[in-house]
Design a protein around this motif. Structure first.
Motif, PDB file in Angstrom:
ATOM      1  N   LEU A 183       0.789  -1.224   0.001  1.00 49.44           N
ATOM      2  CA  LEU A 183       0.103  -0.073  -0.020  1.00 49.44           C
ATOM      3  C   LEU A 183       0.949   1.164  -0.168  1.00 49.44           C
ATOM      4  CD1 LEU A 183      -2.969  -1.165   2.518  1.00 49.44           C
ATOM      5  CD2 LEU A 183      -3.021  -0.832  -0.121  1.00 49.44           C
ATOM      6  N   VAL A 184       1.835   1.271   0.820  1.00 51.45           N
ATOM      7  CA  VAL A 184       2.697   2.314   0.824  1.00 51.45           C
ATOM      8  C   VAL A 184       3.418   2.558  -0.695  1.00 51.45           C
ATOM      9  CG1 VAL A 184       5.042   3.141   1.829  1.00 51.45           C
ATOM     10  CG2 VAL A 184       3.222   2.319   3.291  1.00 51.45           C
ATOM     11  N   SER A 185       3.900   1.488  -1.089  1.00 53.56           N
ATOM     12  CA  SER A 185       4.644   1.832  -2.420  1.00 53.56           C
ATOM     13  C   SER A 185       3.465   2.153  -3.550  1.00 53.56           C
ATOM     14  CB  SER A 185       5.308   0.676  -3.008  1.00 53.56           C
ATOM     15  OG  SER A 185       4.979  -0.582  -2.761  1.00 53.56           O
ATOM     16  N   GLY A 221       9.054   4.219   6.531  1.00 48.55           N
ATOM     17  CA  GLY A 221       9.044   5.531   6.225  1.00 48.55           C
ATOM     18  C   GLY A 221       7.854   5.867   5.646  1.00 48.55           C
ATOM     19  N   GLY A 222       6.435   4.874   5.869  1.00 48.12           N
ATOM     20  CA  GLY A 222       5.314   5.281   5.374  1.00 48.12           C
ATOM     21  C   GLY A 222       4.556   6.312   6.256  1.00 48.12           C
ATOM     22  N   LEU A 223       5.132   6.351   7.664  1.00 47.38           N
ATOM     23  CA  LEU A 223       4.330   7.531   8.349  1.00 47.38           C
ATOM     24  C   LEU A 223       4.704   8.780   8.085  1.00 47.38           C
ATOM     25  CD1 LEU A 223       2.313   7.438  11.057  1.00 47.38           C
ATOM     26  CD2 LEU A 223       4.578   8.172  12.103  1.00 47.38           C
ATOM     27  N   GLN A 224       6.006   8.782   7.588  1.00 39.50           N
ATOM     28  CA  GLN A 224       6.401  10.297   7.007  1.00 39.50           C
ATOM     29  C   GLN A 224       5.874  10.518   5.868  1.00 39.50           C
ATOM     30  OE1 GLN A 224       8.186   7.632   8.275  1.00 39.50           O
ATOM     31  NE2 GLN A 224       9.670   8.282   9.667  1.00 39.50           N
ATOM     32  N   LEU A 225       5.536   9.587   5.119  1.00 43.25           N
ATOM     33  CA  LEU A 225       4.808  10.074   3.772  1.00 43.25           C
ATOM     34  C   LEU A 225       3.557  10.604   3.963  1.00 43.25           C
ATOM     35  CD1 LEU A 225       5.646   7.117   1.130  1.00 43.25           C
ATOM     36  CD2 LEU A 225       6.408   9.344   1.346  1.00 43.25           C
ATOM     37  N   VAL A 226       2.841   9.850   4.922  1.00 38.68           N
ATOM     38  CA  VAL A 226       1.503  10.084   5.171  1.00 38.68           C
ATOM     39  C   VAL A 226       1.394  11.627   5.939  1.00 38.68           C
ATOM     40  CG1 VAL A 226      -0.363   9.742   6.938  1.00 38.68           C
ATOM     41  CG2 VAL A 226       0.615   8.003   5.495  1.00 38.68           C
TER      42      VAL A 226
HETATM   43  C1  LIG Z   1       9.130   7.321  -2.312  1.00 40.79           C
HETATM   44  O1  LIG Z   1       9.388   7.354  -3.432  1.00 40.79           O
HETATM   45  C2  LIG Z   1      10.620   8.073  -3.477  1.00 40.79           C
HETATM   46  C3  LIG Z   1      11.149   8.411  -4.819  1.00 40.79           C
HETATM   47  O2  LIG Z   1      10.711   7.328  -5.635  1.00 40.79           O
HETATM   48  C4  LIG Z   1      11.791   7.383  -2.568  1.00 40.79           C
HETATM   49  O3  LIG Z   1      12.917   7.997  -2.737  1.00 40.79           O
HETATM   50  C5  LIG Z   1      11.733   6.973  -1.414  1.00 40.79           C
HETATM   51  O4  LIG Z   1      12.281   6.227  -0.751  1.00 40.79           O
HETATM   52  C6  LIG Z   1       9.855   6.503  -1.327  1.00 40.79           C
HETATM   53  N1  LIG Z   1       9.526   6.226   0.070  1.00 40.79           N
HETATM   54  C7  LIG Z   1       8.996   5.265   0.579  1.00 40.79           C
HETATM   55  C8  LIG Z   1       8.570   5.323   1.867  1.00 40.79           C
HETATM   56  O5  LIG Z   1       8.714   4.001  -0.001  1.00 40.79           O
END
Ligand SMILES: *[C@@H]1O[C@H](CO)[C@@H](O)[C@H](O)[C@H]1NC(C)=O
Ligand SMILES: *[C@@H]1O[C@H](CO)[C@@H](O)[C@H](O)[C@H]1NC(C)=O
Length: 455
Positions: A183-185, A221-226
């Protein structure tokens, strides 16, 4: 990962079947929520407005009791199916029987054994297996009645066997973590459409209620994206991101720390302070509350950043009336949190440290300064017992400092007298029915306390 039955269930088959299960599941919840609302007392004023803006089933709406298959303690006036639990004396409610068991499939548990039974036949078809999986989730906490146990045992299928069947059907099992990774990707992929992203967030929200799932989201690293998405340009992304965040933060200190370090508090305050839809405000307030509760450091930051003024403006904003109760409840809870910590005798180092952190929090004095003495009693005109209950307890909490403000509010004293006589009647009825420590008696005492102190 603990392999409880719930987790096993979440090892669901492909993402597609999974999505299908959830939406079914959610729909079912929603349907029952609606049924209950129908049977709630007349919704007047604020709550009517709330009903029209209500979009989906937010956890923060759970205060409006939603039944599950478990019996739950409820307050009077909320639900149709109420039974009295003789052990606790509290009213409890559940979804009416027959709403889930129609297929003839039942989840069954005795001791450490648990699995599904098919009441109609001894074997399962592939379709029934899928249904069984869904029901496991739905019924995993339901106690089967004693009398049925014998009959069920005959057709009992242990989870292990069911899982073997799934494998035989060549369905791919995925763990929660694998699903979260996907889901995160999906959310992060440059090719994803707006719909894809919203769907990914929607699905993520389901998973992150579980503490270890939310921590997994954080670790990849998904929380940071959110959190980043809280100021995305697309409002639907922002709103769903706030929803995921709120669920991930609930009762999850590790995630709370990470979120505050990633700047979630500032972003949520911006959502609360700027012109946004009601749906957005609700989700932002939900995430905001989850971030602050039981986290004195975040509460400190909230005060430093002027968060109380922002809540005060939101409380008084036109069209945002249905948020008032939530705002007041959050403030009440934070004041009480400090009181409870300070009232606990404990010489341990962690507790002393906690006390020190809460000592630095001066929420109540700031509330008094910022006119909450006159804002809180405004909510008392609600016709809902639950709202009145919360307003009365908040007024009581503030009364030693707010007496003169309360006295100056026009009509407050006659409103309190009216509530007093209403609750005298209801408490008397309650007592006739054998409740010695009833809900309405509590409300009556609350109203009486305030009346006495205002004299
Ligand atoms: C999200 O995509 C960027 C650019 O493709 C990548 O650098 C980053 O690691 C990705 N983050 C996650 C949490 O997958
Ligand atoms: C979101 O906020 C970050 C910093 O908090 C900022 O760098 C970024 O430009 C903002 N994004 C949008 C779309 O406003």
């Amino acid at each position: 990962m603990k392999l409880g039955c719930l987790n096993l269930v979440l090892f669901l088959i492909s993402v597609h079947l999974l999505n299908y299960c959830w939406s079914e599941n959610r729909q079912q919840q929603q349907v029952s929520a609606l049924t209950v609302l129908e049977h709630t007392e007349e919704n007047v004023g604020e709550s009517k407005e709330e009903a029209t803006v209500e979009d989906d089933l937010d956890p923060e709406d759970m205060e409006v009791f939603y039944p599950t298959n478990d019996w739950q303690v409820v307050k009077p006036g909320k639900v149709r199916n109420v039974r009295l639990n003789l052990e606790t004396g509290k009213n409890e409610a559940k979804i009416p029987d027959g709403e889930t068991g129609k297929t003839g499939l039942k989840y069954w548990k005795q001791g450490t054994r648990h699995g599904m039974v098919n009441l109609d036949s001894k074997s399962f078809t592939a379709e029934e297996l899928k249904k069984a999986l869904k029901l496991m989730k739905l019924e995993s906490n339901t106690q089967t009645e004693e009398g049925h146990q014998e009959k069920l045992r005959e057709t009992f299928r242990p989870i292990k066997e069911l899982m073997a069947d799934f494998e035989a059907m060549n369905v791919v099992m995925e763990t929660d973590m694998e699903i979260i990774n996907k889901l995160v990707s999906k959310f992060n992929s440059s090719g994803a459409t707006l719909e894809d992203k919203v769907a990914a967030l929607y699905d993520l929200e389901y998973y992150v209620h579980q503490v270890d799932n939310a921590q997994h989201l954080m670790s990849i690293g998904g929380l940071q994206l959110v959190i980043k998405a809280l100021n995305a340009t697309e409002p639907r992304i922002q709103e769903h991101a706030a929803f995921v965040l709120g669920s991930a933060l609930s009762g999850n200190p590790k995630v709370q720390i990470e979120a505050i370090e990633a700047g979630a508090l500032q972003k949520l305050l911006i959502l609360l302070a700027t012109d946004q839809s009601m749906a957005m405000k609700k989700k932002a307030l939900f995430a905001f509350s989850s971030l602050l509760r039981h986290f004195p450091f975040a509460q400190q930051q909230f005060l430093k950043l002027g968060g109380l003024q922002i809540l005060g403006q939101l409380f008084q904003a036109k069209g945002m009336e249905s948020l008032r109760l939530r705002i007041m409840t959050l403030l009440y809870d934070m004041v009480m949190e400090k009181k409870l910590i300070q009232g606990t005798q404990d010489d341990s180092v962690p507790h002393q440290e906690k006390c020190r952190q809460y000592d630095e929090l001066n929420l109540l004095p700031l509330m008094l300064e910022q006119d909450w003495c006159t804002m809180v009693p405004k909510l008392l005109t609600s016709s809902e017992h639950d709202t009145r209950e919360k307003v009365l307890r908040t007024m009581n909490l503030m009364i030693s400092s707010c007496r003169s403000e309360y006295q100056a509010i026009q009509g407050l004293s006659s409103l309190l007298d009216m509530l007093q006589s209403e609750y005298e009647g209801l408490a008397a009825e309650e007592q006739k029915e054998g409740e010695t420590d009833g809900y309405f008696l509590g409300l009556l005492n609350s109203a009486n306390d305030i009346i006495k102190q205002l004299k």
